[in-house]
Scaffold this active site. Structure first.
Site, PDB file in Angstrom:
ATOM      1  N   ASN A  15       0.832  -1.210   0.000  1.00 44.30           N
ATOM      2  CA  ASN A  15       0.000   0.000   0.000  1.00 44.30           C
ATOM      3  C   ASN A  15       0.864   1.256   0.000  1.00 44.30           C
ATOM      4  O   ASN A  15       0.544   2.240  -0.679  1.00 44.30           O
ATOM      5  CB  ASN A  15      -0.975  -0.014   1.187  1.00 44.30           C
ATOM      6  N   LEU A  95      -3.983   1.151  18.558  1.00 39.20           N
ATOM      7  CA  LEU A  95      -3.560   2.461  19.063  1.00 39.20           C
ATOM      8  C   LEU A  95      -4.454   2.879  20.233  1.00 39.20           C
ATOM      9  O   LEU A  95      -5.652   2.572  20.249  1.00 39.20           O
ATOM     10  CB  LEU A  95      -3.630   3.486  17.925  1.00 39.20           C
ATOM     11  N   HIS A 111      -8.498  -1.468   5.773  1.00 41.94           N
ATOM     12  CA  HIS A 111      -8.729  -2.765   6.402  1.00 41.94           C
ATOM     13  C   HIS A 111      -9.202  -3.746   5.341  1.00 41.94           C
ATOM     14  O   HIS A 111     -10.072  -3.412   4.529  1.00 41.94           O
ATOM     15  CB  HIS A 111      -9.780  -2.629   7.512  1.00 41.94           C
ATOM     16  N   LEU A 146     -11.467  -0.520  17.528  1.00 42.36           N
ATOM     17  CA  LEU A 146     -10.694  -1.147  16.445  1.00 42.36           C
ATOM     18  C   LEU A 146     -11.544  -1.368  15.194  1.00 42.36           C
ATOM     19  O   LEU A 146     -12.627  -1.962  15.261  1.00 42.36           O
ATOM     20  CB  LEU A 146     -10.138  -2.495  16.931  1.00 42.36           C
ATOM     21  N   ASP A 147     -11.050  -0.882  14.058  1.00 45.62           N
ATOM     22  CA  ASP A 147     -11.662  -1.124  12.738  1.00 45.62           C
ATOM     23  C   ASP A 147     -13.144  -0.714  12.700  1.00 45.62           C
ATOM     24  O   ASP A 147     -13.962  -1.382  12.052  1.00 45.62           O
ATOM     25  CB  ASP A 147     -11.523  -2.614  12.344  1.00 45.62           C
ATOM     26  N   GLU A 176      -7.413  -2.774  -2.834  1.00 47.09           N
ATOM     27  CA  GLU A 176      -6.847  -1.811  -1.868  1.00 47.09           C
ATOM     28  C   GLU A 176      -5.994  -0.768  -2.585  1.00 47.09           C
ATOM     29  O   GLU A 176      -6.071   0.433  -2.301  1.00 47.09           O
ATOM     30  CB  GLU A 176      -5.984  -2.536  -0.831  1.00 47.09           C
TER      31      GLU A 176
HETATM   32  C1  GRF Z   1      -3.243  -4.892   3.819  1.00 44.10           C
HETATM   33  O1  GRF Z   1      -4.054  -5.982   3.466  1.00 44.10           O
HETATM   34  C2  GRF Z   1      -4.005  -3.910   4.642  1.00 44.10           C
HETATM   35  O2  GRF Z   1      -5.359  -3.841   4.324  1.00 44.10           O
HETATM   36  C3  GRF Z   1      -3.852  -4.461   6.030  1.00 44.10           C
HETATM   37  O3  GRF Z   1      -2.545  -4.962   6.067  1.00 44.10           O
HETATM   38  C4  GRF Z   1      -2.131  -5.305   4.762  1.00 44.10           C
HETATM   39  C5  GRF Z   1      -0.874  -4.540   4.508  1.00 44.10           C
HETATM   40  O4  GRF Z   1      -0.272  -4.879   3.288  1.00 44.10           O
HETATM   41  N1  GRF Z   1      -4.146  -3.449   7.026  1.00 44.10           N
HETATM   42  P1  GRF Z   1       0.941  -4.004   2.741  1.00 44.10           P
HETATM   43  O5  GRF Z   1       2.001  -3.989   3.820  1.00 44.10           O
HETATM   44  O6  GRF Z   1       0.433  -2.647   2.423  1.00 44.10           O
HETATM   45  O7  GRF Z   1       1.401  -4.757   1.527  1.00 44.10           O
END
Ligand code: GRF
Length: 221
Positions: A15, A95, A111, A146-147, A176
């Site tokens: 990401n 957190l 998430h 959380l989430d 994502e």
């Molecule tokens: C992703 O699936 C994100 O949604 C979750 O952790 C994973 C992180 O992947 N919170 P990366 O480190 O960005 O490849």
């Protein structure tokens, strides 16, 4: 004026990479990642950041006696950069409320599920166990629970009969990488903001609003 992002990671950093590319290409305009902070020294994402010339910091949670101490150290580091937005990109730590409250409206997370379904860990395996037909990813503002913060955007992907957690995770991850940079661009341009626990939009979410993202199909409205 250039907007500043601080990214928090714990692992792979895919990401981070999609956000970095969006900053470099101008999809997220006038924005710089000013620091990538990891709570794990071995996080592969740190190397990606270094290659791109982004300052990195390691704040190892194991070196702190309590969550409060760790969060206080994290906050000191983040605030030194005066970021416009703090972006959780695979940051695998819960957190504390004071930390989250300090950044309310400036702290976002992605998430890997269609929240409120499957908060927490192992979302893909749990989705398969439950036999859901649709799974996906959610970008949301972070609140103390959380989430559970206000949802900014979601992408849905189908679940196929022969899926296993890894195949499903790969399909969700592709989604994502599409929605997170677009969500950040919307927030940074002022088109999306948090007001009194609700997400307000002054412009439509670009291209992908209310769409289903599928790797083998065009986006379907
Ligand atoms: C992703 O699936 C994100 O949604 C979750 O952790 C994973 C992180 O992947 N919170 P990366 O480190 O960005 O490849």
């Amino acid at each position: 004026m250039t907007r500043k992002l601080v990214l928090l990671i714990s692992g792979r950093g895919s990401n981070l990479q999609s956000i970095l590319r969006a900053c470099q290409s101008g999809q997220i305009a006038d924005t710089e990642i000013v620091c990538v902070i990891s709570n794990r020294a071995g996080a592969p994402g740190l190397a990606l950041a270094k290659q791109a010339g982004i300052p990195t910091e390691i704040i190892a949670h194991r070196n702190y006696a309590s969550r409060a101490d760790f969060d206080a150290a994290l906050r000191r580091s983040i605030d030194a950069y005066h970021p416009d937005l703090v972006v959780l990109a695979g940051f695998m730590r819960q957190l504390t409320t004071p930390f989250v409250t300090h950044y309310l409206g400036r702290l976002v997370n992605i998430h890997p599920s269609l929240l409120p379904a499957f908060p927490g860990l192992h979302t893909h395996a749990r989705a398969l166990e439950q036999g859901v037909c649709w799974h996906g990813a959610t970008v949301h503002y972070v609140t103390p629970e959380l989430d559970a913060g206000p949802i900014i955007v979601q992408a849905a992907v189908p679940v196929f009969p022969d899926d296993d957690p890894a195949r499903l995770a790969a399909r969700v991850l592709e989604a994502e990488h599409q929605i997170y940079p677009r969500a950040l661009a919307a927030i940074l341009s002022g088109h999306c903001r948090l007001e009194a626990d609700r997400v307000h939009w002054s412009a439509p979410f670009p291209v992908l609003a209310n769409t289903v993202i599928h790797p083998q199909l065009e986006s379907v409205s």
